[in-house]
Design a protein around this motif. Sequence first.
Motif, mmCIF file in Angstrom:
data_model
loop_
_atom_site.group_PDB
_atom_site.id
_atom_site.type_symbol
_atom_site.label_atom_id
_atom_site.label_comp_id
_atom_site.label_asym_id
_atom_site.label_seq_id
_atom_site.Cartn_x
_atom_site.Cartn_y
_atom_site.Cartn_z
ATOM 1 N N ALA A 1 -0.213 -10.877 -5.570
ATOM 2 C CA ALA A 1 -1.054 -11.381 -4.474
ATOM 3 C C ALA A 1 -0.333 -11.287 -3.143
ATOM 4 O O ALA A 1 -0.453 -12.171 -2.283
ATOM 5 N N LEU A 2 0.428 -10.187 -2.950
ATOM 6 C CA LEU A 2 1.146 -9.957 -1.707
ATOM 7 C C LEU A 2 0.752 -8.598 -1.144
ATOM 8 O O LEU A 2 0.510 -7.642 -1.908
ATOM 9 N N ASP A 3 0.695 -8.509 0.178
ATOM 10 C CA ASP A 3 0.395 -7.250 0.862
ATOM 11 C C ASP A 3 1.668 -6.712 1.503
ATOM 12 O O ASP A 3 2.331 -7.403 2.285
ATOM 13 N N LEU A 4 1.997 -5.461 1.175
ATOM 14 C CA LEU A 4 3.220 -4.847 1.677
ATOM 15 C C LEU A 4 3.106 -4.560 3.170
ATOM 16 O O LEU A 4 2.111 -4.012 3.639
ATOM 17 N N ILE A 5 4.153 -4.951 3.926
ATOM 18 C CA ILE A 5 4.202 -4.682 5.370
ATOM 19 C C ILE A 5 5.129 -3.501 5.635
ATOM 20 O O ILE A 5 4.732 -2.500 6.214
ATOM 21 N N ASP A 6 6.378 -3.610 5.247
ATOM 22 C CA ASP A 6 7.313 -2.497 5.378
ATOM 23 C C ASP A 6 8.373 -2.625 4.293
ATOM 24 O O ASP A 6 8.485 -3.665 3.622
ATOM 25 N N MET B 1 3.200 -10.033 2.957
ATOM 26 C CA MET B 1 2.429 -11.154 3.488
ATOM 27 C C MET B 1 1.601 -11.744 2.348
ATOM 28 O O MET B 1 0.965 -11.011 1.575
ATOM 29 N N ASP B 2 1.615 -13.073 2.253
ATOM 30 C CA ASP B 2 0.810 -13.721 1.228
ATOM 31 C C ASP B 2 -0.568 -14.078 1.769
ATOM 32 O O ASP B 2 -0.920 -13.725 2.909
ATOM 33 N N ALA B 3 -1.347 -14.782 0.961
ATOM 34 C CA ALA B 3 -2.721 -15.096 1.339
ATOM 35 C C ALA B 3 -2.790 -16.028 2.541
ATOM 36 O O ALA B 3 -3.804 -16.038 3.263
ATOM 37 N N PRO C 1 4.307 3.692 -3.635
ATOM 38 C CA PRO C 1 3.023 3.245 -4.188
ATOM 39 C C PRO C 1 3.183 2.273 -5.356
ATOM 40 O O PRO C 1 2.402 1.319 -5.491
ATOM 41 N N ASP C 2 4.219 2.498 -6.184
ATOM 42 C CA ASP C 2 4.467 1.577 -7.292
ATOM 43 C C ASP C 2 4.882 0.205 -6.767
ATOM 44 O O ASP C 2 4.468 -0.834 -7.300
ATOM 45 N N LEU C 3 5.698 0.188 -5.702
ATOM 46 C CA LEU C 3 6.085 -1.080 -5.083
ATOM 47 C C LEU C 3 4.863 -1.814 -4.546
ATOM 48 O O LEU C 3 4.708 -3.029 -4.751
ATOM 49 N N GLU C 4 3.975 -1.090 -3.871
ATOM 50 C CA GLU C 4 2.775 -1.716 -3.319
ATOM 51 C C GLU C 4 1.886 -2.264 -4.427
ATOM 52 O O GLU C 4 1.308 -3.354 -4.298
ATOM 53 N N LEU C 5 1.770 -1.524 -5.534
ATOM 54 C CA LEU C 5 0.951 -1.985 -6.651
ATOM 55 C C LEU C 5 1.527 -3.249 -7.275
ATOM 56 O O LEU C 5 0.785 -4.192 -7.594
ATOM 57 N N ARG C 6 2.849 -3.288 -7.417
ATOM 58 C CA ARG C 6 3.479 -4.479 -8.000
ATOM 59 C C ARG C 6 3.304 -5.698 -7.097
ATOM 60 O O ARG C 6 3.082 -6.809 -7.586
ATOM 61 N N LEU C 7 3.406 -5.492 -5.807
ATOM 62 C CA LEU C 7 3.219 -6.614 -4.885
ATOM 63 C C LEU C 7 1.768 -7.084 -4.890
ATOM 64 O O LEU C 7 1.498 -8.289 -4.748
ATOM 65 N N GLN C 8 0.817 -6.170 -5.038
ATOM 66 C CA GLN C 8 -0.589 -6.569 -5.115
ATOM 67 C C GLN C 8 -0.835 -7.445 -6.332
ATOM 68 O O GLN C 8 -1.647 -8.372 -6.279
ATOM 69 N N ARG C 9 -0.163 -7.144 -7.430
ATOM 70 C CA ARG C 9 -0.313 -7.982 -8.620
ATOM 71 C C ARG C 9 0.253 -9.373 -8.402
ATOM 72 O O ARG C 9 -0.089 -10.300 -9.129
#
Length: 398
Positions: free
Chosen positions: A36-41, A9-11, A26-34
Amino acid sequence: MPQFIYRAMDADGSIIPGNMDAHNAPDLELRLQRMALDLIDYRETRQRKPLFGSRAVKRRDLINLCFHLEQMSSAGVPLLDGLRDLRDSTDHLRLREIITDLVEKIEGGLQLSSALAAYPEIFDPGFTSLVRAGEQSGKVNEIFRDLAENLKWQDELAAQARKAVTYPAFVLLVVVGVMFFLMIYLVPQLTAFIKNMGQELPFHTRALIALSDFFIHYWYLLLAMPVLLWQGTLWQLRRSERTAFAFDRLLLRIVPVLHKLVMARFATYFALMYAAGIPVLECIRLSEGIANNRVVAAAMRRARELIAEGHGVAAAFRQAGLFPPLVVRMLRVGESTGALDATLRNVAYFYNREVRERIERMQAMIEPAMTVVLGLLLGWIMLSVLGPIYDTISSIRI
């Protein structure tokens, strides 16, 4: 590295699907945070998802990438900062994923060229070799400027080719549609009237009736034949290297502009790589991959072998064959003066202009040719239908 298919999900709250390489969740979630995306599934997969539609990185995206990095490096902005700015500003999801991975690889100690080499489907070996040469010579900004100009040339040429093909394809589609309408609907009604006259029909009228009957009874074959022929050709080309080689040779013979286009691409890339400091043998080896023609690639391979055996560059290309006298002559001049890149740029300019003029002339000739074909088709139908009617009327005595 595993491949993950995710939903994020984006902003703005929009759901964005995608796929990305990551070591673990966790690495996938960190990359998506960079990004500006929040991991859903997510789910892990071993098969790389093909890139289609808006996710595919196109040539214009690469032009923007090269232009951005050239401007940043010329202004003295560090490479990582320039990549981060581009990552945060681009709206292209796949490109953002790639830049995020490039940043991580560079932070891990890799050079930009090595990080780009992880995506050969986007950055070809010639691209990465030029970037590597720019890193070694300290002229990365000039390399990105040259790459951007070369990609712009390719994009303009592709746009001209699409423009030259779009109109004839539309006209051909209209002609085929009109022909199906005439043969399946109109001609049977007219020929039924002609047959009732009881007179002997001329050959061209009988041929028209036979063709109309074929359209009526085998229309599905006529529609399926081009598709089956195309798919069969592609299957045979993938199956047999000899057939693919012969097909590439045939293309060079029946489409002269293709030969000039390949020579222009070869001269442009060779000049870029040689000017960047890449050795001649390596320039030729990388040029084999960008030729997009097996016959030309084989000639380049032969020239590379001759140079490795001690022959001069111009002599090797002359003995390899396939290369026009202009290319060999300019190679000889560049070899003797030490300005091989400058002479090849002149060759590229000459062929670029000739390719552009050929495409414009082809477009100008195709339009009236299609009109003539349609006129001849309609004239044949009118002659075949109205001829017997006119003969019948002329034979009536008042």
